[in-house]
Write an enzyme that holds these catalytic residues in place. Structure first.
Site, short mmCIF file in Angstrom:
data_model
loop_
_atom_site.label_atom_id
_atom_site.label_comp_id
_atom_site.label_asym_id
_atom_site.label_seq_id
_atom_site.Cartn_x
_atom_site.Cartn_y
_atom_site.Cartn_z
N ALA A 28 12.59 -19.03 14.26
CA ALA A 28 13.85 -19.76 14.01
C ALA A 28 14.71 -19.64 15.28
O ALA A 28 15.88 -19.24 15.24
CB ALA A 28 14.57 -19.23 12.77
N LEU A 29 14.09 -19.97 16.39
CA LEU A 29 14.69 -19.70 17.70
C LEU A 29 15.89 -20.61 17.98
O LEU A 29 15.89 -21.78 17.59
CB LEU A 29 13.64 -19.88 18.79
CG LEU A 29 12.38 -19.02 18.62
CD1 LEU A 29 11.37 -19.33 19.72
CD2 LEU A 29 12.72 -17.53 18.61
N GLY A 32 20.36 -18.59 21.87
CA GLY A 32 20.51 -17.14 22.13
C GLY A 32 19.16 -16.52 22.47
O GLY A 32 19.04 -15.74 23.42
N HIS A 33 18.11 -16.90 21.71
CA HIS A 33 16.77 -16.38 22.02
C HIS A 33 16.30 -16.89 23.38
O HIS A 33 15.67 -16.15 24.15
CB HIS A 33 15.75 -16.86 20.98
CG HIS A 33 15.94 -16.31 19.61
ND1 HIS A 33 16.36 -17.07 18.55
CD2 HIS A 33 15.75 -15.06 19.11
CE1 HIS A 33 16.42 -16.33 17.46
NE2 HIS A 33 16.07 -15.09 17.78
N LYS A 145 23.68 -8.65 19.75
CA LYS A 145 24.31 -8.96 18.45
C LYS A 145 23.83 -7.93 17.42
O LYS A 145 24.61 -7.38 16.66
CB LYS A 145 23.99 -10.37 17.97
CG LYS A 145 24.70 -10.68 16.64
CD LYS A 145 24.43 -12.06 16.15
CE LYS A 145 23.07 -12.18 15.50
NZ LYS A 145 22.94 -11.44 14.23
N ARG A 183 20.22 -16.79 10.79
CA ARG A 183 20.74 -16.89 9.42
C ARG A 183 21.93 -17.86 9.30
O ARG A 183 22.29 -18.23 8.19
CB ARG A 183 21.15 -15.51 8.89
CG ARG A 183 19.96 -14.61 8.62
CD ARG A 183 20.28 -13.52 7.61
NE ARG A 183 19.07 -12.88 7.15
CZ ARG A 183 18.58 -11.75 7.63
NH1 ARG A 183 19.21 -11.11 8.58
NH2 ARG A 183 17.45 -11.23 7.14
#
Ligand code: PAF
Length: 285
Positions: A28-29, A32-33, A145, A183
């Site tokens: 679920a990239l 940020g990833h 995070k 999420r």
């Protein structure tokens, strides 16, 4: 870019001689990833991203089954970020049976997220140790995070003698201030607005921290109170439910006393419309 499970990874790894950087993910990239992958790229010759939704870190009543798994879109994002190998093992490959021997996260894993999610960090550290053993990276990049996760992985690297450098990248925020998280996909538009009380609470704390005279006492309490006021009024409106808010010493995650001096973290966790969100702010006193 190659994609594969354990056997393909072992074959690929045996052919490589350069410095390898690892970005572990559950898929679920988001951008940020990708920022983590870009940093791994800058730090190493080859980048591996793992995509594996790890059941060991989910509680029985948590979202393991509905956790988003947009695999094709994830592969595109890895390709864009210049990843060399996407390690995407099947569940049965990683855990042919429930592992009997696991890593225990200890006291630092039993507080905050660990208190709200018992066993979560044992599951995280167990899978991260497996990824380290399988991929044998020279450097690994984690987002700050999930700051408690970062502190625990750092501690595991030291305690279990993994020869791996760990780099933490600051929280990446969307334009509205919300920390990026896989999420966030669960939030409706209205929930997302409600969730903005979290970054606002951190901003309020940062403003107070900037005004605290250096060397003066009482700073930590005033900073925590500023954030709490924002979250409490959001909770009174029914916008969110605060799980914890705490100012802690970044070295050991123990609460800062009134005369604390050094590097601290303001940790916050709340649920918004049933979605569990976390955020944090690094502060110096
Ligand atoms: O942060 C995550 O996405 C996960 O906790 C991790 C580190 C990939 C382990 O499953």
């Amino acid at each position: 870019m190659e994609v594969g499970g354990i056997q393909a990874l072992r074959r690929w790894r045996a052919r490589q001689s350069g410095k390898v950087g690892l970005v572990p993910t559950m898929g679920a990239l988001h951008s940020g990833h990708q920022a983590l992958m870009t940093r791994a790229r800058a730090e190493s010759d080859l980048v591996v991203t793992s995509i594996f939704v790890n059941p060991l870190q989910f509680g029985a009543d948590e979202d393991f089954v509905q956790y988003p798994r947009p695999f094709a879109a994830d592969l595109e994002k890895c390709e864009e970020a210049g990843v060399d190998f996407v390690f995407a093992p099947a569940l049965g490959e990683m855990y042919p049976s429930a592992p009997e021997v696991r890593v225990r996260a200890g006291r630092m894993g039993a507080v905050f997220e660990g208190e709200a999610r018992p066993g979560h960090f044992d599951g995280v550290l167990t899978v991260v140790a497996k990824l380290f053993n399988l991929i044998a990276p020279d450097v690994t990049v984690f987002g700050l995070k999930d700051i408690q996760q970062f502190c625990l992985v750092k501690r595991m690297i030291a305690d279990l003698d993994f020869d791996i450098e760990i780099i933490g990248l600051p929280v990446v925020r969307d334009g509205d201030g919300l920390a990026m998280s896989s999420r966030n996909e669960y939030l409706t538009g209205a929930d997302r607005n409600r969730a903005l009380a979290i970054p606002r609470a951190l901003e309020a704390a940062a403003e107070v921290a900037a005004e605290v005279p250096s060397g003066g006492g009482g700073g930590p309490a005033a900073v925590e109170a500023a954030a709490r006021a924002v979250l409490d009024s959001a909770a009174e409106r029914g916008d969110l439910e605060v799980i914890y808010l705490s100012l802690v010493d970044s070295a050991d995650l123990r609460p800062c006393g009134p005369d604390f001096r050094g590097s601290a973290l303001l940790l916050v966790s709340a649920t918004v419309g049933g979605t569990h969100l976390i955020d944090n702010l690094p502060l110096e006193f």
